[in-house]
Structures are given as C-alpha cells and as structure tokens.
Design a protein around this motif. Structure first.
Motif, mmCIF file in Angstrom:
data_model
loop_
_atom_site.group_PDB
_atom_site.id
_atom_site.type_symbol
_atom_site.label_atom_id
_atom_site.label_comp_id
_atom_site.label_asym_id
_atom_site.label_seq_id
_atom_site.Cartn_x
_atom_site.Cartn_y
_atom_site.Cartn_z
ATOM 1 N N ALA A 1 0.750 -1.289 -0.048
ATOM 2 C CA ALA A 1 -0.012 0.064 0.129
ATOM 3 C C ALA A 1 0.828 1.345 -0.074
ATOM 4 N N ARG A 2 1.983 1.278 0.459
ATOM 5 C CA ARG A 2 2.768 2.245 0.209
ATOM 6 C C ARG A 2 3.301 2.938 -1.057
ATOM 7 N N TYR A 3 2.998 2.018 -2.061
ATOM 8 C CA TYR A 3 3.856 2.280 -3.293
ATOM 9 C C TYR A 3 2.681 2.371 -4.463
ATOM 10 N N PRO A 4 2.829 3.213 -5.515
ATOM 11 C CA PRO A 4 1.707 3.431 -6.540
ATOM 12 C C PRO A 4 1.642 2.265 -7.345
ATOM 13 N N GLN A 5 2.934 1.309 -7.506
ATOM 14 C CA GLN A 5 3.158 0.017 -8.157
ATOM 15 C C GLN A 5 3.584 -0.920 -7.461
ATOM 16 N N SER A 6 2.840 -2.098 -7.300
ATOM 17 C CA SER A 6 3.101 -3.231 -6.103
ATOM 18 C C SER A 6 4.345 -3.760 -6.236
ATOM 19 N N ARG A 7 5.205 -3.551 -7.695
ATOM 20 C CA ARG A 7 6.199 -4.468 -7.610
ATOM 21 C C ARG A 7 7.441 -3.586 -6.930
ATOM 22 N N SER A 8 7.197 -2.156 -6.715
ATOM 23 C CA SER A 8 8.111 -1.495 -5.978
ATOM 24 C C SER A 8 8.242 -1.786 -4.700
ATOM 25 N N ALA A 9 7.386 -2.610 -4.159
ATOM 26 C CA ALA A 9 7.503 -3.169 -2.788
ATOM 27 C C ALA A 9 8.400 -4.269 -2.505
ATOM 28 N N LEU A 10 8.980 -4.972 -3.728
ATOM 29 C CA LEU A 10 9.589 -5.960 -3.573
ATOM 30 C C LEU A 10 10.780 -5.957 -2.295
ATOM 31 N N LEU A 11 11.697 -4.941 -2.458
ATOM 32 C CA LEU A 11 13.002 -4.946 -1.562
ATOM 33 C C LEU A 11 12.388 -4.774 -0.186
ATOM 34 N N PRO A 12 11.624 -4.113 0.423
ATOM 35 C CA PRO A 12 11.184 -4.281 1.694
ATOM 36 C C PRO A 12 10.405 -5.461 2.103
ATOM 37 N N MET A 13 9.754 -6.050 1.087
ATOM 38 C CA MET A 13 9.154 -7.490 1.425
ATOM 39 C C MET A 13 10.103 -8.594 1.578
ATOM 40 N N LEU A 14 11.287 -8.419 0.938
ATOM 41 C CA LEU A 14 12.273 -9.444 1.060
ATOM 42 C C LEU A 14 12.783 -9.545 2.600
ATOM 43 N N HIS A 15 12.900 -7.974 2.931
ATOM 44 C CA HIS A 15 13.092 -8.047 4.413
ATOM 45 C C HIS A 15 12.290 -8.474 5.350
ATOM 46 N N LEU A 16 11.057 -8.331 4.936
ATOM 47 C CA LEU A 16 9.901 -9.008 5.867
ATOM 48 C C LEU A 16 9.972 -10.301 5.849
ATOM 49 N N VAL A 17 10.361 -11.366 4.836
ATOM 50 C CA VAL A 17 10.463 -12.311 4.686
ATOM 51 C C VAL A 17 11.575 -13.017 5.311
ATOM 52 N N GLN A 18 12.660 -12.363 5.788
ATOM 53 C CA GLN A 18 13.845 -12.658 6.497
ATOM 54 C C GLN A 18 13.591 -12.230 7.938
ATOM 55 N N SER A 19 12.622 -11.482 8.165
ATOM 56 C CA SER A 19 12.299 -11.457 9.473
ATOM 57 C C SER A 19 11.722 -12.536 10.231
ATOM 58 N N VAL A 20 10.870 -13.291 9.109
ATOM 59 C CA VAL A 20 10.205 -14.566 9.563
ATOM 60 C C VAL A 20 11.280 -15.868 9.617
ATOM 61 N N GLU A 21 11.970 -15.837 8.592
ATOM 62 C CA GLU A 21 12.826 -17.270 8.384
ATOM 63 C C GLU A 21 14.146 -16.873 8.491
ATOM 64 N N GLY A 22 14.642 -15.751 8.654
ATOM 65 C CA GLY A 22 16.260 -15.619 8.766
ATOM 66 C C GLY A 22 17.117 -15.695 7.525
ATOM 67 N N ARG A 23 16.108 -16.063 6.557
ATOM 68 C CA ARG A 23 16.777 -15.893 4.965
ATOM 69 C C ARG A 23 15.620 -15.844 4.159
ATOM 70 N N VAL A 24 16.021 -15.808 2.865
ATOM 71 C CA VAL A 24 14.761 -15.913 1.694
ATOM 72 C C VAL A 24 14.871 -17.370 1.140
ATOM 73 N N SER A 25 13.872 -18.123 1.457
ATOM 74 C CA SER A 25 13.910 -19.406 1.091
ATOM 75 C C SER A 25 12.948 -19.391 -0.256
ATOM 76 N N GLN A 26 12.892 -20.680 -0.561
ATOM 77 C CA GLN A 26 11.930 -20.763 -1.954
ATOM 78 C C GLN A 26 10.602 -20.476 -1.608
ATOM 79 N N ALA A 27 10.144 -20.813 -0.370
ATOM 80 C CA ALA A 27 8.763 -20.324 0.052
ATOM 81 C C ALA A 27 8.697 -18.883 0.265
ATOM 82 N N GLY A 28 9.821 -17.938 0.676
ATOM 83 C CA GLY A 28 9.799 -16.713 0.541
ATOM 84 C C GLY A 28 9.604 -16.069 -0.577
ATOM 85 N N ILE A 29 10.483 -16.532 -1.608
ATOM 86 C CA ILE A 29 10.497 -16.148 -3.096
ATOM 87 C C ILE A 29 8.894 -16.258 -3.564
ATOM 88 N N HIS A 30 8.253 -17.511 -3.306
ATOM 89 C CA HIS A 30 7.053 -17.657 -3.952
ATOM 90 C C HIS A 30 5.887 -16.752 -3.132
#
Length: 291
Positions: free
Chosen positions: A67-96
């Motif tokens: 919701a912070r971005y006019p185009q959803s794909r712009s949210a990818l970088l912070p979302m990858l950090h969100l994934v790492q906050s859950v798993e401690g890494r970017v797994s295949q599940a995090g990618i999907h």
C-alpha cells in the motif's frame, strides 16, 4: 606432401604442439541415436512450496508494504526483508510468497533476491557480523580481524567462512560471519557491523571480545546508531515496522548518529569560515564538437 607430414600437427607458424593422430583418426564414427535427458531435480523445484510459515500477521504486513507504493512491484525490496524477519533467510517459500503478494513470477523475485547481498539464501544466526574488508579497512586491520574471527568461531580446526554460521542458525548466541566490501565508514576503520549497527575502530582483540559477548547473550551498545537488536528484528525494521508505542519506538531508534572524526571537516570549515562558492544562476554548457 607426404602422408607422414600431414599427421605432424604442425601449425602455420611451424609449431608441433598437438602433433600426432587426430581424434577423428583414432575413434571410430558413432551414429547418435538419442541424447539422454539430464536429471533436473537439483535445478528446479516443482510446484509451490509450503507457505504456512507466513501467518496472517505477515500477510497483513505484506499488504501494508504494498500500500505504500503506486506500483506493487516497487514493494519487493522491503518485502524480502519482511520474509527474512520470519525465516532468517529468503527461502523458496519466501520467493513464492513475495511473487504471490506482488503479482510477479518466482523468477523475477529470485533475480532480485540473488542480486543483493543483504538477502541471505542460508538461515542467519541470531546475529550477523559483517567485517569490512575493503581497501582502507583491510590495510588498517580488517583482513586480520576477519581471519581471526573465522578461526575463533570455527570448529574442529576448520575456520568459519563467509556467510557461515557458528552455532545452530537462528538459535540464541549463533553468529553468521561475512566479509563486507564497504561499510561506508572509512574515517572510523576498521569497522564491524552487527545486524547493520556500527562498531568502529576495531582491533582483533576487541572484535573477538565483541563476538564472545554476543554468544553469551549480551548486546553491547554500538559505537553509534540504535541499540543492538537481533538479526530478525533488524530485518523487520528494515521492512518498515517499528513498535507502535512512542516511548518504546524512541528507545529503539535513538542513539548517537555521528562521530567526531566524521564531523571534523565540517567543524574546521565552520571555525575558519570556509564556504563553498555559490552556484551560478545559469551554467553555460560546453560546446559539443560537430562530427
């Protein structure tokens, strides 16, 4: 020309390298009937991984990031950090997970996740210790610090390597070691970051003391910046999520943000009245030579 001279392998320049019978002369012709397929299970993971690790709260946070971005794909970088906050890494599940949230393909997400070094493909320890080994820090002792920490954190006579973890990844006291190309603190080198917070003017001994405290559950105060958090909490903050309580938020972000060495030039300029020349209202462009 004799048949013998045809088999000498001489080149135009007269070299005899490769002289002797050719492969074609020594191996009989074989008709290719079919090519055996290469097993691909180690290259491709079929289907969608289990995404249950990302609970309703994580989905809610992902939607808030989008919701912070006019185009959803712009949210990818912070979302990858969100994934790492859950798993401690970017797994295949995090990618999907990121792909589903942003309407991207897993390949598009993976291309970004593997490009930036802040996104880890192996689970990090409770603390990520980054040692600057770029030129200035290296000659001031960064290389020695990185080497000594690898030896100190290693086991069974094996030195801990880049992006390897001492202890069970994610468990209390576990430490992931990495060498960093530049931590943008040349005036304070050698520098170390712990979960991206600075520890300046380090020595081999002070670095060993620092990681020992981390392994014992202590959280030494960084030289500057916010109080030290664990890696996953730092990742959540990089995704843009902080405590809602104002006092707790301020306690988590307040801290010294500049060093004496960093401000020395600005202080000298102020004391001596140095100022930069004013910018002209119009700057003429140089003439471009005609080709």
């Amino acid at each position: 020309m004799s048949a013998e001279s045809l088999n000498t392998g001489k080149t135009y320049g007269g070299s005899s390298v490769g002289g002797g019978p050719t492969h074609q002369e020594t191996v009989p012709d074989v008709d290719v009937v079919k090519i055996a397929p290469v097993p691909a299970e180690h290259l491709v993971e079929e289907g969608t991984p289990d995404l249950s690790v990302f609970d309703a709260k994580t989905v809610e946070r992902a939607e808030a990031i989008v919701a912070r971005y006019p185009q959803s794909r712009s949210a990818l970088l912070p979302m990858l950090h969100l994934v790492q906050s859950v798993e401690g890494r970017v797994s295949q599940a995090g990618i999907h997970f990121c792909a589903e949230q942003l309407g991207l393909t897993p390949a598009e997400v993976s291309a970004v996740a593997t490009f930036y070094t802040m996104y880890k493909r192996k689970t990090c320890g409770e603390h990520l210790v980054s040692v600057c080994t770029n030129t200035l820090c290296a000659v001031l002792g960064g290389d020695d610090i990185y080497r000594r920490l690898g030896e100190h954190l290693g086991a069974d006579g094996k030195r801990l390597g880049h992006n390897e973890t001492a202890g069970e990844p994610g468990a209390p006291g576990s430490i992931t070691l990495e060498h960093a190309e530049c931590l943008a603190a040349c005036d304070l080198g050698p520098v170390i970051q712990v979960n991206y917070e600075y520890f300046d003017n380090q020595t081999v001994d002070s670095a060993v003391e620092l990681v020992d405290k981390l392994r014992n559950g202590e959280r030494p105060a960084p030289t500057r910046g916010a109080p030290l958090r664990d890696f996953r909490t730092a990742e959540l903050e990089l995704a843009g999520f902080f405590p809602e309580d104002e006092a707790e938020y301020q306690a988590g972000v307040d801290g010294p943000s500049a060093a004496v060495e960093t401000l020395r030039g600005a202080k000298l300029a102020h004391e001596r009245g140095w100022v930069a020349p004013a910018m002209p209202d119009e700057a003429p462009l140089p003439e471009v030579q005609k080709k």
